[in-house]
Structure formats: structure tokens, C-alpha cells
Design an enzyme around this catalytic site. Structure first.
Site, PDB file in Angstrom:
ATOM      1  CG  ASP A 163      -2.090  -1.228   0.826  1.00 11.29           C
ATOM      2  OD1 ASP A 163      -1.375  -2.060   0.809  1.00 11.29           O
ATOM      3  OD2 ASP A 163      -2.823  -1.326   1.996  1.00 11.29           O
ATOM      4  CD  GLU A 393      -0.797  -5.910   9.216  1.00  8.60           C
ATOM      5  OE1 GLU A 393      -0.942  -4.712  10.006  1.00  8.60           O
ATOM      6  OE2 GLU A 393      -0.559  -4.961   8.223  1.00  8.60           O
TER       7      GLU A 393
HETATM    8  C1  GLC Z   1      -2.808  -3.756   3.744  1.00  4.62           C
HETATM    9  C2  GLC Z   1      -1.916  -4.874   2.828  1.00  4.62           C
HETATM   10  C3  GLC Z   1      -2.478  -5.413   2.114  1.00  4.62           C
HETATM   11  C4  GLC Z   1      -2.927  -6.603   3.452  1.00  4.62           C
HETATM   12  C5  GLC Z   1      -3.973  -6.640   4.370  1.00  4.62           C
HETATM   13  C6  GLC Z   1      -4.551  -7.250   5.082  1.00  4.62           C
HETATM   14  O1  GLC Z   1      -3.806  -3.873   3.538  1.00  4.62           O
HETATM   15  O2  GLC Z   1      -0.861  -3.715   2.610  1.00  4.62           O
HETATM   16  O3  GLC Z   1      -1.409  -5.995   1.514  1.00  4.62           O
HETATM   17  O4  GLC Z   1      -3.708  -7.457   2.100  1.00  4.62           O
HETATM   18  O5  GLC Z   1      -3.466  -4.960   5.257  1.00  4.62           O
HETATM   19  O6  GLC Z   1      -3.532  -8.054   5.374  1.00  4.62           O
END
Ligand code: GLC
Length: 428
Positions: A163, A393
Site C-alpha cells: 500500500d 503483521e
Molecule cells: C494491508 C496490506 C495488504 C493486506 C492487508 C490485509 O492493506 O498492505 O497487502 O492484504 O493489509 O492483511
């Protein structure tokens, strides 16, 4: 004997399972996410293959009639998340979704699941998913590579799955935010604002979202109307890899009629990936299709070349040199962005931190191309990160601090499928 971390990982998947589909983590991401679910399936496959198939089957319940597989499936409304279904305003039935896609990893894992146990029952499940995968890959070819040149473009940073990458800064700086509606973020109520995108970036994300909504998410008009259109080496290489796996799957399932079309996509993507080579950076980088400006640094996408089966010997040698330079500088590999780049931030979203799923793809490609040493470095680093900071994460490449959401599904899933020392024993 499973280690205690194996048990924790297992329990995370079970705990985030909402009944046939899995959320990335409670609170921050309370819906089904596209590529998260695919990696989650790999994790489930280590102890419940039926449940692994189910994850992919429920994911494809979100597929649009034009073939697009959205990045979020809003099965139940959750007011703790923004932007939710009332902001996206898409029309998918029987539940709403977001309006764009995410990295197309599904075909890779469908092939893995089938090859893990090629029984008639699993062949039937793979065959049922096959036309859906074809429709999704055709959607990428038709709507995200409209010029037919082979490099795949994204219409929103969120579509890349990475992102907040520094490479989006230049294209985002061209996005006009004067017309955005008032909004209230929710992500910073769950985790610290210092590790999340800044407000200015978020305003731009909202402006792009509004541009898609304004044209009713029509796939042609979305691309025409989006102020953001950037060719992404990661999406291009992942789709290329996914097509190679789809071709192999077609062969083992005896679906001959798909062969020519998939081979056509592969040839085109090989050219497209090659066109993203950046001589100055000596790596595959992004390219803003609106301004022509190239990404300015080495991102983790550069190391996906072996996974995709692209790169000349010289390009792959340059990649290994970047790897060794970065590995000597950072304590842990593979940072999402080059620590020698001025915009590097070790803890901020996609501007430096490590994601276990990206490491998995990088290491798998390295191992397949015969580079056992670098592949093992990436795996061992991921093991140390989880041992140090749990199933976060993402992680700082400098000191291994975990950040973002906790008890994170895809971190747990790739632990089970790849990182766990127990898994290495089984695979040996
Ligand atoms: C964020 C990350 C994306 C992922 C999501 C859920 O938006 O950038 O890649 O899929 O989180 O984990």
C-alpha cells in the site's frame, strides 16, 4: 513433535476463521482479504486440506461477473473498518466488495493444493476453480494491460498489496485531493499512527477510490478515469508465475483448450516484466504510466524475478548483489524497501518493514533457481523474527520489532507452510 510456535500459528488460523473464510486479524482487518486468504489456505493445508480448499472457494464467491476478484469481501458489515461497503458502493451480490483487485497468487496455491494430494476429489475441486482463475487472469490481461505491452498496471496503491511503497509517492503526488469527501480513518484507532500511512497519502487513496466509484466501477472507465496508473513489477511477476502454474495445472487436469490462451499471456508478461528493468537502479522497478517516471529504488519486488522466471544472467547477478548489500546492512531480510534509500522507514507501512509472505515468495523463487543459500537466509531470518516478536503483521528489518496487527493470519500460515523448523524436517 510440533513446536510451541507451531501450536500458536495453528491456533491463530483457527481463531481468525469466521466459518469457511479467515480474516487477516481481529480489529484492524475484520473481513476476507484476497491474497491473505490464499496464503492462509497454504497454512491450513498443513493440517486440514479440506479447509484449505474451502478458503479458496469462499474467496471466489466474491468474484465479479467481469472476472475481477476484489481485494476485500465485505460479508458482514463491521463499523470498526474504514473504508467499508458504504464508501466503495459496489454492486456485487450476495455481499458487497471493494472495487479493485490484489496480487493474483491464487493459481499458484491451487496448483500446490492439488499436487499435495492429487485425488479425484481434489481434481474436481481444482477443476471447479479453474474457469474462475482463467476469468480472473483474463481480466488482468484485458483491463490492467490495455496497451497489450505486458506490464500490468494498478489503479490504486491498495491493488498492489504494498500500500504505502515509496514508489507510489511520485504518482500519488499528481492526485488532486480537492474534491474528497470528509472521512474518518479507523486504522489508527487499532494501531499506532506512526507505523501507518500519513494523512496526505490517505487523502489521495480516497480521491482514487472516488474516481472509480464515480464511473460505477466499470472496468474500462476505471482505468481511463483513475488519476493513478502505475505498472508494478510485483503484480506483473506474480501474475506471470501464476500463469505458469495455471498452465501446469491445466496439463495435469487435462484441460487442453486453455493452453494456447495461457501461453499467450505468459509470452506477453515475459516481455512486460523485461520492460520494467531499470538500468539506473539495476533492478525491476515501477513505471508511472501517466508521467513515465520510474520507481527510484530497490523494493522487495526486485527479488521476485526468480519466482517469476525472468531476468537475464546479468540482471540476476545485479539482483544478488543488491541482496548481499542489503543483507549486510539490515539485520533481517528482506526489507520492503532499500535501507540505503533516503525514504526508507523501518517501521512504516511498506517503506522498509518485512512481510513474511513476501519473504516466502522470494525464498521459494531463490530455492527453485538453485540459490539455496540466500533462500535459507530469508527463511532463517523469518524464523528469528517470529521467535523474537511473534506473529506480527510485519517486522522492522533493523531490530526485528513487530508492528501493525497481531495474531496475524498470513504470518501464521507461512510459518506453518514454510518457516517452521518442523516443516523443514518434513520437507527434507
Ligand atoms: C494491508 C496490506 C495488504 C493486506 C492487508 C490485509 O492493506 O498492505 O497487502 O492484504 O493489509 O492483511
Amino acid at each position: 513433535m510440533a513446536s510451541s510456535l507451531d501450536t500458536v500459528a495453528h491456533d491463530i488460523l483457527i481463531g481468525n476463521d469466521l466459518g469457511g473464510y479467515t480474516i487477516p486479524t481481529k480489529g484492524l482487518y475484520p473481513y476476507q482479504w484476497n491474497w491473505d486468504s490464499v496464503f492462509v489456505a497454504l497454512g491450513f493445508a498443513t493440517f486440514d486440506l479440506n479447509r484449505a480448499w474451502r478458503e479458496l472457494e469462499t474467496l471466489f464467491e466474491g468474484q465479479w461477473t467481469d472476472g475481477m476478484l476484489p481485494h476485500i469481501l465485505f460479508r458482514k458489515n463491521d463499523p470498526g473498518y474504514f473504508p467499508g461497503p458504504d464508501v466503495w458502493k459496489t454492486t456485487h451480490e450476495p455481499f458487497p466488495t471493494s472495487g479493485h483487485s490484489q496480487p493474483p497468487v491464487a493459481a499458484i496455491v491451487v496448483r500446490d493444493l492439488y499436487e499435495q494430494s492429487p485425488t479425484p476429489e481434489n481434481a474436481a475441486r481444482a477443476k471447479a476453480l479453474f474457469p474462475k482463475l482463467m476469468a480472473w487472469h483474463r481480466w488482468w490481461a484485458t483491463y490492467r494491460d490495455p496497451s497489450g505491452e505486458g506490464s500490468v498496471a494498478i489503479i490504486h496503491p491498495w491493488e498492489s498489496g504494498r500500500d504505502n511503497l515509496p514508489d507510489w509517492d511520485e504518482p500519488l503526488s499528481l492526485v488532486d485531493t480537492s474534491g474528497i469527501e470528509a472521512y474518518e480513518r479507523k486504522d489508527t484507532t487499532h494501531v499506532d499512527a506512526s507505523v501507518r500511512p500519513r494523512k496526505l497519502d490517505y487523502d489521495r487513496y480516497m480521491a482514487i477510490l472516488q474516481s472509480g466509484r464515480a464511473v460505477g466501477w466499470d472496468p474500462v472507465k476505471v482505468v481511463e478515469n483513475s488519476p493513478f496508473l502505475v505498472a508494478d513489477p510485483a503484480i506483473t511477476m506474480i501474475l506471470l508465475r501464476a500463469n505458469r502454474d495455471l498452465l501446469a495445472l491445466a496439463a495435469s487436469l487435462g484441460i487442453d483448450e486453455a493452453k494456447a490462451e495461457i501461453e499467450g499471456w505468459i509470452a506477453r508478461l515475459e516481455k512486460g516484466a523485461a520492460s520494467l528493468w531499470n538500468e539506473e537502479v539495476q533492478a525491476f522497478t515501477t513505471k508511472n504510466l501517466r508521467s513515465g517516471v520510474r520507481g527510484a529504488g530497490v523494493s522487495s519486488a526486485a527479488f521476485l524475478a526468480p519466482f517469476a522466471g525472468v531476468g537475464t544472467p546479468d540482471q540476476l547477478a545485479a539482483m544478488r548483489a543488491h541482496f548481499d548489500r542489503i543483507a549486510a546492512k539490515a539485520t533481517f531480510t528482506v526489507p520492503s524497501y532499500d535501507p540505503d534509500y533516503p525514504g526508507f522507514e523501518p517501521m512504516r507501512y511498506w517503506r522498509g518493514p518485512i512481510w513474511a509472505v513476501v519473504n516466502y515468495m522470494i525464498a521459494r523463487g531463490l530455492a527453485e533457481s538453485g540459490d539455496a543459500e540466500r533462500s535459507e537466509r530469508v527463511r532463517a531470518d523469518t524464523e528469528r523474527l517470529v521467535a523474537l516478536s511473534g506473529f506480527a503483521e510485519y517486522f522492522s528489518p533493523i531490530d526485528g520489532t513487530g508492528a501493525g496487527g497481531r495474531s496475524f493470519s498470513w504470518t501464521a500460515a507461512v510459518w506453518l507452510a514454510w518457516v517452521s523448523p518442523q516443516r523443514q524436517v518434513q520437507a527434507a
